[in-house]
Scaffold this motif. Sequence first.
Motif, PDB file in Angstrom:
ATOM      1  N   GLY A 117     -26.257  38.075 -42.964  1.00  0.00           N
ATOM      2  CA  GLY A 117     -24.833  38.013 -42.664  1.00  0.00           C
ATOM      3  C   GLY A 117     -24.098  39.144 -43.366  1.00  0.00           C
ATOM      4  O   GLY A 117     -24.464  39.524 -44.484  1.00  0.00           O
ATOM      5  N   HIS A 118     -23.088  39.708 -42.703  1.00  0.00           N
ATOM      6  CA  HIS A 118     -22.365  40.843 -43.247  1.00  0.00           C
ATOM      7  C   HIS A 118     -21.000  40.983 -42.579  1.00  0.00           C
ATOM      8  O   HIS A 118     -20.724  40.337 -41.574  1.00  0.00           O
ATOM      9  CB  HIS A 118     -23.174  42.144 -43.070  1.00  0.00           C
ATOM     10  N   GLU A 119     -20.173  41.833 -43.134  1.00  0.00           N
ATOM     11  CA  GLU A 119     -18.873  42.153 -42.553  1.00  0.00           C
ATOM     12  C   GLU A 119     -19.018  43.404 -41.702  1.00  0.00           C
ATOM     13  O   GLU A 119     -19.643  44.376 -42.125  1.00  0.00           O
ATOM     14  CB  GLU A 119     -17.843  42.439 -43.650  1.00  0.00           C
ATOM     15  N   LYS A 120     -18.468  43.384 -40.499  1.00  0.00           N
ATOM     16  CA  LYS A 120     -18.454  44.567 -39.655  1.00  0.00           C
ATOM     17  C   LYS A 120     -17.082  44.661 -39.001  1.00  0.00           C
ATOM     18  O   LYS A 120     -16.653  43.728 -38.322  1.00  0.00           O
ATOM     19  CB  LYS A 120     -19.551  44.507 -38.592  1.00  0.00           C
ATOM     20  N   ARG A 121     -16.427  45.781 -39.234  1.00  0.00           N
ATOM     21  CA  ARG A 121     -15.077  46.014 -38.709  1.00  0.00           C
ATOM     22  C   ARG A 121     -14.131  44.856 -39.049  1.00  0.00           C
ATOM     23  O   ARG A 121     -13.366  44.384 -38.210  1.00  0.00           O
ATOM     24  CB  ARG A 121     -15.120  46.275 -37.213  1.00  0.00           C
ATOM     25  N   GLY A 122     -14.262  44.363 -40.278  1.00  0.00           N
ATOM     26  CA  GLY A 122     -13.370  43.324 -40.769  1.00  0.00           C
ATOM     27  C   GLY A 122     -13.706  41.911 -40.351  1.00  0.00           C
ATOM     28  O   GLY A 122     -12.979  40.989 -40.683  1.00  0.00           O
ATOM     29  N   GLU A 123     -14.811  41.723 -39.621  1.00  0.00           N
ATOM     30  CA  GLU A 123     -15.197  40.379 -39.183  1.00  0.00           C
ATOM     31  C   GLU A 123     -16.587  40.031 -39.702  1.00  0.00           C
ATOM     32  O   GLU A 123     -17.460  40.888 -39.787  1.00  0.00           O
ATOM     33  CB  GLU A 123     -15.199  40.292 -37.658  1.00  0.00           C
ATOM     34  N   TYR A 124     -16.762  38.751 -40.009  1.00  0.00           N
ATOM     35  CA  TYR A 124     -18.062  38.295 -40.493  1.00  0.00           C
ATOM     36  C   TYR A 124     -19.035  38.145 -39.329  1.00  0.00           C
ATOM     37  O   TYR A 124     -18.701  37.575 -38.292  1.00  0.00           O
ATOM     38  CB  TYR A 124     -17.934  36.952 -41.228  1.00  0.00           C
ATOM     39  N   VAL A 125     -20.245  38.668 -39.509  1.00  0.00           N
ATOM     40  CA  VAL A 125     -21.328  38.534 -38.530  1.00  0.00           C
ATOM     41  C   VAL A 125     -22.396  37.668 -39.190  1.00  0.00           C
ATOM     42  O   VAL A 125     -22.929  38.028 -40.248  1.00  0.00           O
ATOM     43  CB  VAL A 125     -21.914  39.914 -38.149  1.00  0.00           C
ATOM     44  N   SER A 126     -22.721  36.530 -38.585  1.00  0.00           N
ATOM     45  CA  SER A 126     -23.718  35.622 -39.155  1.00  0.00           C
ATOM     46  C   SER A 126     -25.116  36.223 -39.104  1.00  0.00           C
ATOM     47  O   SER A 126     -25.408  37.086 -38.266  1.00  0.00           O
ATOM     48  CB  SER A 126     -23.729  34.297 -38.377  1.00  0.00           C
ATOM     49  N   SER A 127     -25.981  35.742 -39.980  1.00  0.00           N
ATOM     50  CA  SER A 127     -27.378  36.171 -39.974  1.00  0.00           C
ATOM     51  C   SER A 127     -27.989  35.908 -38.605  1.00  0.00           C
ATOM     52  O   SER A 127     -27.676  34.900 -37.963  1.00  0.00           O
ATOM     53  CB  SER A 127     -28.169  35.399 -41.034  1.00  0.00           C
ATOM     54  N   HIS A 128     -28.857  36.831 -38.168  1.00  0.00           N
ATOM     55  CA  HIS A 128     -29.482  36.695 -36.850  1.00  0.00           C
ATOM     56  C   HIS A 128     -30.720  37.585 -36.786  1.00  0.00           C
ATOM     57  O   HIS A 128     -31.074  38.228 -37.772  1.00  0.00           O
ATOM     58  CB  HIS A 128     -28.492  37.050 -35.734  1.00  0.00           C
ATOM     59  N   LEU A 129     -31.370  37.618 -35.635  1.00  0.00           N
ATOM     60  CA  LEU A 129     -32.566  38.421 -35.437  1.00  0.00           C
ATOM     61  C   LEU A 129     -32.311  39.554 -34.452  1.00  0.00           C
ATOM     62  O   LEU A 129     -31.593  39.377 -33.468  1.00  0.00           O
ATOM     63  CB  LEU A 129     -33.708  37.560 -34.878  1.00  0.00           C
ATOM     64  N   HIS A 130     -32.932  40.692 -34.725  1.00  0.00           N
ATOM     65  CA  HIS A 130     -32.974  41.788 -33.770  1.00  0.00           C
ATOM     66  C   HIS A 130     -34.376  41.843 -33.190  1.00  0.00           C
ATOM     67  O   HIS A 130     -35.354  41.976 -33.929  1.00  0.00           O
ATOM     68  CB  HIS A 130     -32.638  43.125 -34.440  1.00  0.00           C
ATOM     69  N   LEU A 131     -34.469  41.668 -31.878  1.00  0.00           N
ATOM     70  CA  LEU A 131     -35.727  41.791 -31.144  1.00  0.00           C
ATOM     71  C   LEU A 131     -35.837  43.265 -30.795  1.00  0.00           C
ATOM     72  O   LEU A 131     -35.301  43.716 -29.795  1.00  0.00           O
ATOM     73  CB  LEU A 131     -35.696  40.900 -29.900  1.00  0.00           C
ATOM     74  N   ASN A 132     -36.505  44.021 -31.645  1.00  0.00           N
ATOM     75  CA  ASN A 132     -36.413  45.472 -31.618  1.00  0.00           C
ATOM     76  C   ASN A 132     -37.608  46.137 -30.950  1.00  0.00           C
ATOM     77  O   ASN A 132     -38.757  45.789 -31.218  1.00  0.00           O
ATOM     78  CB  ASN A 132     -36.292  45.983 -33.056  1.00  0.00           C
ATOM     79  N   VAL A 133     -37.295  47.111 -30.101  1.00  0.00           N
ATOM     80  CA  VAL A 133     -38.317  47.983 -29.520  1.00  0.00           C
ATOM     81  C   VAL A 133     -38.038  49.396 -30.010  1.00  0.00           C
ATOM     82  O   VAL A 133     -36.885  49.794 -30.158  1.00  0.00           O
ATOM     83  CB  VAL A 133     -38.351  47.913 -27.974  1.00  0.00           C
ATOM     84  N   THR A 134     -39.103  50.149 -30.290  1.00  0.00           N
ATOM     85  CA  THR A 134     -38.971  51.477 -30.877  1.00  0.00           C
ATOM     86  C   THR A 134     -39.665  52.515 -30.014  1.00  0.00           C
ATOM     87  O   THR A 134     -40.785  52.290 -29.542  1.00  0.00           O
ATOM     88  CB  THR A 134     -39.592  51.495 -32.290  1.00  0.00           C
ATOM     89  N   PHE A 135     -38.996  53.644 -29.838  1.00  0.00           N
ATOM     90  CA  PHE A 135     -39.573  54.786 -29.134  1.00  0.00           C
ATOM     91  C   PHE A 135     -39.827  55.916 -30.122  1.00  0.00           C
ATOM     92  O   PHE A 135     -39.099  56.065 -31.112  1.00  0.00           O
ATOM     93  CB  PHE A 135     -38.621  55.279 -28.031  1.00  0.00           C
ATOM     94  N   LEU A 136     -40.837  56.735 -29.830  1.00  0.00           N
ATOM     95  CA  LEU A 136     -41.134  57.926 -30.605  1.00  0.00           C
ATOM     96  C   LEU A 136     -40.527  59.118 -29.877  1.00  0.00           C
ATOM     97  O   LEU A 136     -40.802  59.341 -28.698  1.00  0.00           O
ATOM     98  CB  LEU A 136     -42.648  58.110 -30.753  1.00  0.00           C
ATOM     99  N   LEU A 137     -39.697  59.868 -30.607  1.00  0.00           N
ATOM    100  CA  LEU A 137     -39.017  61.023 -30.032  1.00  0.00           C
ATOM    101  C   LEU A 137     -39.159  62.217 -30.965  1.00  0.00           C
ATOM    102  O   LEU A 137     -39.463  62.068 -32.147  1.00  0.00           O
ATOM    103  CB  LEU A 137     -37.533  60.715 -29.814  1.00  0.00           C
ATOM    104  N   GLU A 138     -38.885  63.393 -30.415  1.00  0.00           N
ATOM    105  CA  GLU A 138     -38.914  64.613 -31.199  1.00  0.00           C
ATOM    106  C   GLU A 138     -37.561  65.292 -31.108  1.00  0.00           C
ATOM    107  O   GLU A 138     -36.939  65.308 -30.044  1.00  0.00           O
ATOM    108  CB  GLU A 138     -39.998  65.546 -30.648  1.00  0.00           C
TER     109      GLU A 138
END
Length: 187
Positions: A117-138
Amino acid sequence: MDELRQLVEAYVPYNEQEERDRELILEQIDSERDILTRNNKNAHITVSGWVVSPDRKKVLMAYHNIYRSWAWLGGHADGDEDVRRVIKKEIQEESGLTEVKFLSDELFSLEILTVDGHEKRGEYVSSHLHLNVTFLLEGDTEAPLAVKPDENSRVGWIPADEIESRCSEPWFAERIYSKLCEKVKGI
């Protein structure tokens, strides 16, 4: 969402973390609503870019304001199913780098990331998950870079062997960034 699901399904996990996370990401894609947007407050799709120098010895990273740590570039899908377009946009927004080259059409990595959980742009964002995909770039290490003041305070090419010491998030340094650096060595 079919293209994203196909990308994740076709991905061959590199290690046990990726194997387990791949299963859960596929389950979330199949069962959850709004995972392409932040409307899903529990978990949603994010995209990261592991942007390397042509000699593969440096990685483009930004000093993230919220986490107070050097971090890879990336962001939320925000409803866009074209995750390649999302990462190109995020790289440009977060670093000013306008030209990057995908080193593969396939995913380079995937992971489920916990977000405290954190503050972003003055608003609280609750803890959550990022389902993340990653690309390799140059990217070109000589191209001009620019910070995105609302997200980061510095942007730069970090030598791969210095990433762990510059990252103040131990789990990322040990589990994610070290894995990505190791995978790049194999290319």
